[in-house]
Write a protein that holds these residues in place. Sequence first.
Motif, PDB file in Angstrom:
ATOM      1  N   ALA A  64      38.376  34.987  36.459  1.00 32.39           N
ATOM      2  CA  ALA A  64      37.635  36.003  35.705  1.00 32.39           C
ATOM      3  C   ALA A  64      36.282  36.278  36.354  1.00 32.39           C
ATOM      4  CB  ALA A  64      37.461  35.540  34.262  1.00 32.39           C
ATOM      5  N   ALA A  65      35.647  35.235  36.879  1.00 31.29           N
ATOM      6  CA  ALA A  65      34.359  35.421  37.546  1.00 31.29           C
ATOM      7  C   ALA A  65      34.518  36.252  38.814  1.00 31.29           C
ATOM      8  CB  ALA A  65      33.732  34.065  37.868  1.00 31.29           C
ATOM      9  N   PHE A  66      35.565  35.988  39.578  1.00 27.66           N
ATOM     10  CA  PHE A  66      35.809  36.790  40.782  1.00 27.66           C
ATOM     11  C   PHE A  66      36.105  38.243  40.422  1.00 27.66           C
ATOM     12  CE2 PHE A  66      37.123  32.854  43.329  1.00 27.66           C
ATOM     13  CZ  PHE A  66      35.883  32.773  43.915  1.00 27.66           C
ATOM     14  N   ALA A  67      36.848  38.462  39.358  1.00 27.07           N
ATOM     15  CA  ALA A  67      37.144  39.836  38.946  1.00 27.07           C
ATOM     16  C   ALA A  67      35.878  40.546  38.485  1.00 27.07           C
ATOM     17  CB  ALA A  67      38.188  39.818  37.824  1.00 27.07           C
ATOM     18  N   LEU A  68      35.003  39.833  37.792  1.00 30.64           N
ATOM     19  CA  LEU A  68      33.741  40.429  37.346  1.00 30.64           C
ATOM     20  C   LEU A  68      32.840  40.748  38.531  1.00 30.64           C
ATOM     21  CD1 LEU A  68      32.117  41.234  34.851  1.00 30.64           C
ATOM     22  CD2 LEU A  68      31.167  38.925  34.847  1.00 30.64           C
ATOM     23  N   MET A  69      32.800  39.858  39.524  1.00 32.14           N
ATOM     24  CA  MET A  69      31.995  40.127  40.730  1.00 32.14           C
ATOM     25  C   MET A  69      32.540  41.330  41.488  1.00 32.14           C
ATOM     26  SD  MET A  69      31.180  36.229  42.039  1.00 32.14           S
ATOM     27  CE  MET A  69      31.397  36.725  43.710  1.00 32.14           C
ATOM     28  N   ALA A  70      33.864  41.448  41.578  1.00 36.69           N
ATOM     29  CA  ALA A  70      34.450  42.589  42.268  1.00 36.69           C
ATOM     30  C   ALA A  70      34.171  43.891  41.504  1.00 36.69           C
ATOM     31  CB  ALA A  70      35.960  42.368  42.410  1.00 36.69           C
ATOM     32  N   ALA A  71      34.225  43.854  40.199  1.00 39.48           N
ATOM     33  CA  ALA A  71      33.930  45.043  39.413  1.00 39.48           C
ATOM     34  C   ALA A  71      32.470  45.459  39.576  1.00 39.48           C
ATOM     35  CB  ALA A  71      34.271  44.798  37.937  1.00 39.48           C
TER      36      ALA A  71
ATOM     37  N   ALA B  23      28.505  49.134  41.847  1.00 40.75           N
ATOM     38  CA  ALA B  23      27.200  49.250  42.507  1.00 40.75           C
ATOM     39  C   ALA B  23      27.304  50.043  43.812  1.00 40.75           C
ATOM     40  CB  ALA B  23      26.608  47.879  42.773  1.00 40.75           C
ATOM     41  N   GLY B  24      28.493  50.102  44.361  1.00 39.61           N
ATOM     42  CA  GLY B  24      28.681  50.883  45.577  1.00 39.61           C
ATOM     43  C   GLY B  24      28.380  50.113  46.849  1.00 39.61           C
ATOM     44  N   THR B  25      28.306  48.803  46.797  1.00 37.71           N
ATOM     45  CA  THR B  25      28.065  48.022  48.000  1.00 37.71           C
ATOM     46  C   THR B  25      29.351  47.964  48.812  1.00 37.71           C
ATOM     47  OG1 THR B  25      28.602  45.986  46.849  1.00 37.71           O
ATOM     48  CG2 THR B  25      26.295  46.612  46.925  1.00 37.71           C
ATOM     49  N   PRO B  26      29.221  48.038  50.140  1.00 37.71           N
ATOM     50  CA  PRO B  26      30.432  47.982  50.969  1.00 37.71           C
ATOM     51  C   PRO B  26      31.057  46.583  50.943  1.00 37.71           C
ATOM     52  CG  PRO B  26      28.481  47.987  52.338  1.00 37.71           C
ATOM     53  CD  PRO B  26      28.015  48.193  50.926  1.00 37.71           C
TER      54      PRO B  26
END
Length: 65
Positions: free
Chosen positions: A48-55, A60-63
């Motif tokens: 869930a933490a990885f999914a939240l970081m990816a979202a 944010a639009g970071t590459p």
Amino acid sequence: MPRTLPTRRMPRHHRLLHRTSPLRHRAGAPTPRTSDLVLALLGTLLLAAFALMAACALTAGTPAP
């Protein structure tokens, strides 16, 4: 003339179906340990933490690396 039915009620024995729990019939299914449940919970939280970081990174639009 005698009565055909008794004056008092006769006790009736109700036949019940004795149900055993389905878990007891499985001989090869051990009970889950607490440590297994904690590890499963930690794994779920990590995903869930990885999914939240990816979202957050996508909004944010970071590459991506």
